[in-house]
Design a protein around this motif. Structure first.
Motif, PDB file in Angstrom:
ATOM      1  N   LYS A  60       0.871  -1.335   0.036  1.00  0.00           N
ATOM      2  CA  LYS A  60      -0.034  -0.164  -0.108  1.00  0.00           C
ATOM      3  C   LYS A  60       1.125   1.175   0.141  1.00  0.00           C
ATOM      4  O   LYS A  60       0.548   2.166  -0.690  1.00  0.00           O
ATOM      5  CB  LYS A  60      -1.161   0.142   1.264  1.00  0.00           C
ATOM      6  CG  LYS A  60      -1.759   1.122   1.442  1.00  0.00           C
ATOM      7  CD  LYS A  60      -2.955   0.937   2.499  1.00  0.00           C
ATOM      8  CE  LYS A  60      -4.080   2.188   2.561  1.00  0.00           C
ATOM      9  NZ  LYS A  60      -3.790   3.187   3.190  1.00  0.00           N
ATOM     10  N   GLU A 117      -0.080   2.762  -3.449  1.00  0.00           N
ATOM     11  CA  GLU A 117      -1.133   3.835  -3.416  1.00  0.00           C
ATOM     12  C   GLU A 117      -0.886   5.001  -4.109  1.00  0.00           C
ATOM     13  O   GLU A 117      -2.015   5.517  -4.823  1.00  0.00           O
ATOM     14  CB  GLU A 117      -1.474   3.884  -2.051  1.00  0.00           C
ATOM     15  CG  GLU A 117      -3.003   4.600  -1.783  1.00  0.00           C
ATOM     16  CD  GLU A 117      -3.356   4.807  -0.262  1.00  0.00           C
ATOM     17  OE1 GLU A 117      -2.514   4.644   0.783  1.00  0.00           O
ATOM     18  OE2 GLU A 117      -4.592   4.862  -0.124  1.00  0.00           O
ATOM     19  N   ASP A 153      -8.371   0.525   6.508  1.00  0.00           N
ATOM     20  CA  ASP A 153      -9.079   1.059   5.411  1.00  0.00           C
ATOM     21  C   ASP A 153      -8.793   2.840   5.212  1.00  0.00           C
ATOM     22  O   ASP A 153      -9.987   3.407   4.952  1.00  0.00           O
ATOM     23  CB  ASP A 153     -10.619   0.866   5.466  1.00  0.00           C
ATOM     24  CG  ASP A 153     -11.136   1.341   6.808  1.00  0.00           C
ATOM     25  OD1 ASP A 153     -10.282   1.908   7.446  1.00  0.00           O
ATOM     26  OD2 ASP A 153     -12.338   1.032   7.244  1.00  0.00           O
ATOM     27  N   HIS A 178      -7.959   5.863   3.252  1.00  0.00           N
ATOM     28  CA  HIS A 178      -7.711   6.112   1.881  1.00  0.00           C
ATOM     29  C   HIS A 178      -7.034   7.375   1.897  1.00  0.00           C
ATOM     30  O   HIS A 178      -7.605   8.614   1.990  1.00  0.00           O
ATOM     31  CB  HIS A 178      -9.127   6.309   1.193  1.00  0.00           C
ATOM     32  CG  HIS A 178      -9.998   5.031   1.175  1.00  0.00           C
ATOM     33  ND1 HIS A 178     -11.389   5.217   0.748  1.00  0.00           N
ATOM     34  CD2 HIS A 178      -9.666   3.936   1.523  1.00  0.00           C
ATOM     35  CE1 HIS A 178     -11.844   3.939   0.991  1.00  0.00           C
ATOM     36  NE2 HIS A 178     -10.859   3.203   1.411  1.00  0.00           N
ATOM     37  N   TYR A 216     -11.808   3.514  -4.659  1.00  0.00           N
ATOM     38  CA  TYR A 216     -11.430   2.846  -3.550  1.00  0.00           C
ATOM     39  C   TYR A 216     -12.430   1.566  -3.674  1.00  0.00           C
ATOM     40  O   TYR A 216     -13.748   1.827  -3.800  1.00  0.00           O
ATOM     41  CB  TYR A 216     -11.076   3.112  -2.228  1.00  0.00           C
ATOM     42  CG  TYR A 216      -9.804   3.954  -2.068  1.00  0.00           C
ATOM     43  CD1 TYR A 216      -8.647   3.077  -1.479  1.00  0.00           C
ATOM     44  CD2 TYR A 216      -9.711   5.084  -2.396  1.00  0.00           C
ATOM     45  CE1 TYR A 216      -7.558   3.776  -1.563  1.00  0.00           C
ATOM     46  CE2 TYR A 216      -8.430   5.886  -2.167  1.00  0.00           C
ATOM     47  CZ  TYR A 216      -7.412   5.089  -1.785  1.00  0.00           C
ATOM     48  OH  TYR A 216      -6.178   5.846  -1.616  1.00  0.00           O
ATOM     49  N   ASP A 250     -12.991  -1.495  -0.823  1.00  0.00           N
ATOM     50  CA  ASP A 250     -12.252  -2.101   0.299  1.00  0.00           C
ATOM     51  C   ASP A 250     -12.891  -3.655   0.517  1.00  0.00           C
ATOM     52  O   ASP A 250     -14.024  -3.728   0.367  1.00  0.00           O
ATOM     53  CB  ASP A 250     -12.500  -1.482   1.657  1.00  0.00           C
ATOM     54  CG  ASP A 250     -12.194   0.146   1.645  1.00  0.00           C
ATOM     55  OD1 ASP A 250     -11.054  -0.044   1.072  1.00  0.00           O
ATOM     56  OD2 ASP A 250     -12.645   0.819   2.566  1.00  0.00           O
TER      57      ASP A 250
END
Ligand SMILES: Cc1ncc(C[n+]2csc(CCOP(=O)(O)OP(=O)(O)O)c2C)c(N)n1
Ligand code: SF4
Lengths: 180, 359, 252
Positions: free
Chosen positions: A79, A83, A101, A103, A110, A112
């Motif tokens: 991530k 990301e 979670d 963001h 997104y 999840d």
């Protein structure tokens, strides 16, 4: 026109390369243009594994993804790494069982997915990758669910029936979440 | 296996195509990024009664190819840049002894140990002859998994037909990338029986495989024979793809993985109205010099794009022979070019040419 | 408080890139301790092999050169002949030493080059992904021996130190392992003797060290040390195969 450049990332042992191959095989069976490039050599050591999958209608210029339209992220180090790399308006699929979670991007969509949990409930954590691929494809709509299911079975050729069945379930559950 | 589409990495496609092309002996030595070929052959060769040997070195592997080929069997070796350097002695002997052989170089960054990233920096070695003596090898550079398959079939036929080494030149990305391919033979050639092979002299005069030619002008005669063969290859076996040469003001020349980037960038820029064309050499030796020289002239410029700091560009310059400007763009050291940077360079150069500057 | 365990000066503090349970790191440590105990750090030149230990120069705090795959004994020969006052060692894996570099190692030993060879035998090619090596056991499965190594196709594993101890030029040849603390201490002693042989100018010296590669043995670190203890040492007996250090030293 379809043109997806996807990075799937996680730690070695999460079946990252297999996940990319399922996606790529499904796309091939749908007669799309597709390339798949694993991380290779010394890169493989040291934990993170990732692969590049490009699915398109026109001829693919390069299998190397530098500006991903989507990232399917299975653990926290990935991530952190990917990301921020997804292009504006792109898609980020998170395995929230491991990544949480939060963001960080306001300019990306997104999905999840509590993928590790779901896979455990289905009876095999190792199907986490399939939950994630299912969720991605359910949202991105570049290959149908049936194609993924048969690609997974094709690649697992010779494996135990239960394993194939759990993977199928995992793809379906993921798909439902992605489809929303 | 069927002739259905398969999703395999370039290295595995190459290995399977070699098997289907009749390769019955494979000799290798570990090196990244070509290890999939050896691993594949270690499983596949025993299944078909073929030979797989992991040799003690690349030097040994190429000489095992020499041996298998000398007794009339289709043989192949594969490696990546540092290992291919070690094969040069053997390739020179194979060329001198007029033996067919298929050698694969999945290029990586150099010089020396370099790195394992994709590269095109062994062009000089492959095309100009890395070994000693006046010899050539046919060099083929595929740009997709499908072409890897097609070229592998072709290589074994070319090697047998002309009795010379054939090199398949790919790189880390072509080797590692998976892409759909149908692995089947597409072209059929009529090949002569290998009556020169060392098969035991029962019922015939003994055969000799050698490259030593002593005596007055004997070696020169041998060389002249080889040169004549090279002329035949150059006359009949040049392969390339050409795009939009009729209207192009800027012609890009690129091979292998680079050609994919360039082609895609060219298509985008043409959609914006820029007159850009492209030549993609498939054979690097013999080089498609004639088509380049035919299109060169006023109003045309060339841009060679390579993953090196400029090797093939020398052959483009020779073919252009001063009739057009020849520009170069490249990166090296195992770094992959991106489509975006190639596109930018093409756009920049095109605008500059259009601006009437004499470049 | 007294410091009972510290980093020896010849080791840098860079974290190594080796996999968990790999033997290379242990060998580096004892090798560097020996160099320091003999006071050789500033006169040592090490040669890193083409193999997992290629990044040796990041971990060794003395002069280091790289060499082409398998050629370290030749490079070491050049160095030592040109500058006999230097302490020169070559660090090699089994692919590097016993496959592609067989010619170089045999001739360096036969010439009695005053160099020291640290030979790390993990029975596979680690860096390239776990292929069969000349030291792979018969029956052992690797990437390129998917059904296990067969004698009929690939011969028996080569016993390097036994082979090299036949040469008059070889002054010291031993095989040790690093699968438990006792063996690690023995390894250190052997390395010390090997360097001493070089310092005393007696001849060629080599220590073969059986080393774990859990990654390409497909084992956990614990299983891999058990594998060395239960399987490897059966085929590769530990011990000293040649030792002329005492003889010559007492004659001096
Ligand atoms: C000429 C040449 N051939 C092949 C290689 C690829 N290569 C890199 S490391 C290595 C050997 C690794 O095995 P080993 O010597 O047993 O050491 P380990 O990695 O197991 O410590 C090889 C073959 C190379 N770099 N150069
Ligand atoms: S691959 Fe084997 S030899 Fe190389 S670092 Fe890992 S455990 Fe050590």
């Amino acid at each position: 026109m379809i043109h997806e450049e996807i990075i799937i990332a996680g730690f070695g042992g999460q079946g990252i390369l297999y996940a990319g191959k399922v996606l790529a095989t499904a796309a091939m069976r749908e007669d799309r243009q597709v390339t798949y490039l694993p991380s290779y050599g010394a890169e493989v050591r040291g934990g993170t594994a990732f692969c590049h999958t490009v699915i398109a209608e026109e001829e693919i210029a390069t299998p190397v993804v530098t500006d991903p339209t989507a990232a399917v992220i299975l653990n926290t180090p990935s991530k952190e790494k990917f990301e921020g790399k997804v292009r504006k308006g792109g898609l980020i699929v998170l395995n929230t069982s491991l990544t949480g979670d939060i963001h960080k991007r306001a300019d990306a969509a997104y999905v999840d997915v509590d993928a590790t949990e779901i896979a455990e409930r289905l009876g095999n954590v190792r199907a986490t990758n399939m939950v994630m691929v299912g969720a991605f494809a359910g949202r991105a709509r570049i290959v149908p669910l049936e194609a993924l299911v048969s690609a997974s079975a094709e690649l697992l050729h010779g494996a135990k029936k239960e394993i194939i069945a759990i993977n199928e379930q995992a793809l379906k559950e993921g798909w439902k979440i992605g489809h929303g | 296996m069927t002739t259905q589409k398969v999703l395999m990495c370039g290295n595995e496609v190459l290995a399977e195509a070699a098997v289907r092309a009749g390769c019955r002996c494979y000799f290798g030595y570990p090196i990244t990024p070509q290890n999939e070929i050896s691993a594949y052959m270690s499983k596949r060769m025993p299944e078909i009664g073929g030979v797989f040997i992991q040799a003690e070195s690349e030097l040994a592997a190429i000489n095992m190819v020499f041996g298998a080929s000398a007794v009339g069997v289709r043989a192949m070796t594969s490696s990546s840049s540092p290992g291919v350097s070690l094969k040069q002695e053997g390739i020179s002997y194979i060329a001198g002894a007029e033996l067919p052989a298929v050698i694969v170089n999945v290029m990586r960054g150099g010089p020396g140990l370099g790195n394992i990233g994709p590269a095109q920096s062994d062009y000089f070695q492959a095309v100009k002859g890395g070994g000693h003596g006046d010899y050539h090898q046919i060099v083929l550079a595929p740009y997709s998994a499908q072409e890897v398959s097609d070229i592998t079939f072709l290589s074994f036929d070319l090697a047998d037909q002309y009795r010379m080494p054939v090199m398949i030149l790919t790189d880390g990305v072509i080797g590692q990338m998976m892409e759909p391919a149908v692995i089947e033979k597409k072209e059929v050639r009529n090949l002569l029986p290998k009556d020169w092979a060392l098969t035991g002299c029962r019922g015939r005069k003994p055969n000799v495989v050698k490259s030593l030619y002593l005596g007055d002008k004997v070696l020169e005669r041998h060389n002249l024979k080889l040169q004549e063969r090279y002329r035949q290859v150059a006359a009949h076996e040049v392969r390339y793809d050409a795009y939009h040469l009729d209207d192009a003001e800027l012609i890009v020349v690129a091979y292998g993985i680079c050609a994919r980037l360039c082609k895609s960038a060219m298509n985008d820029l043409r959609a914006k109205g820029m007159r850009i064309g492209m030549i993609r050499p498939v054979t690097l030796w013999p080089f498609p010099s004639r088509i380049i020289s035919q299109v060169a002239g006023t109003g045309k410029s060339f841009l060679t794009v390579e993953m090196s700091f400029g090797q093939m560009v020398e052959d483009v310059r020779l073919a252009v022979n001063g009739k057009s400007g020849v520009h170069f763009y490249g990166r090296g050291g195992g770094e992959m070019l991106t489509r975006e940077e190639v596109l930018k360079e093409m756009e920049r150069l095109y605008a500059q040419l259009r601006g009437g500057k004499n470049v | 408080m007294k410091k009972i365990f510290g980093r020896t000066p010849s080791l840098t503090d860079a974290p190594t890139h080796y996999c968990g349970g790999c033997g290379h790191g242990i060998v580096h440590r004892v090798l560097c301790e020996v160099i320091d105990e003999l006071g050789l750090r500033e006169s040592t030149v090490g040669i890193a092999p083409v193999g997992c230990a290629v990044l040796g120069y990041d971990y060794w705090n003395f002069d280091v050169s790289e060499a082409a795959h398998g050629r370290t004994p030749a490079v070491a020969t050049g160095m030592k002949r040109a500058r006999p006052d230097l302490t020169v060692f070559s660090y090699q894996g089994d692919g590097d030493l016993a496959a592609i570099g067989t010619a170089e190692i045999i001739h360096a030993a036969n010439r009695g080059e005053r160099i020291t060879v640290i030979f790390v035998n993990n029975t596979v090619y680690g860096m390239t992904g776990g292929q069969m090596a000349p030291t792979t056991l018969v029956g052992q499965k690797t990437l390129t021996s998917p059904h296990g190594r067969k004698f009929e196709e690939f011969g028996e594993p080569i016993r390097v130190v036994e082979l090299l101890s036949q040469f008059r030029g070889t002054a010291y040849a031993a095989r040790t392992s690093v699968h438990n603390p006792v063996e690690v201490i023995k390894t250190k002693k052997a390395i010390k003797k090997a360097f001493q042989a070089q310092v005393d100018g007696i001849g060629f010296s080599i220590v073969e060290i059986l080393s774990q590669c859990p990654t390409y043995w497909g084992m956990t670190p614990v299983q891999s040390v058990e594998y060395v203890r239960d399987e490897l040492v059966k085929y590769f007996p530990l011990g000293t195969f040649k030792d002329e250090t005492g003889a010559k030293a007492s004659a001096v």
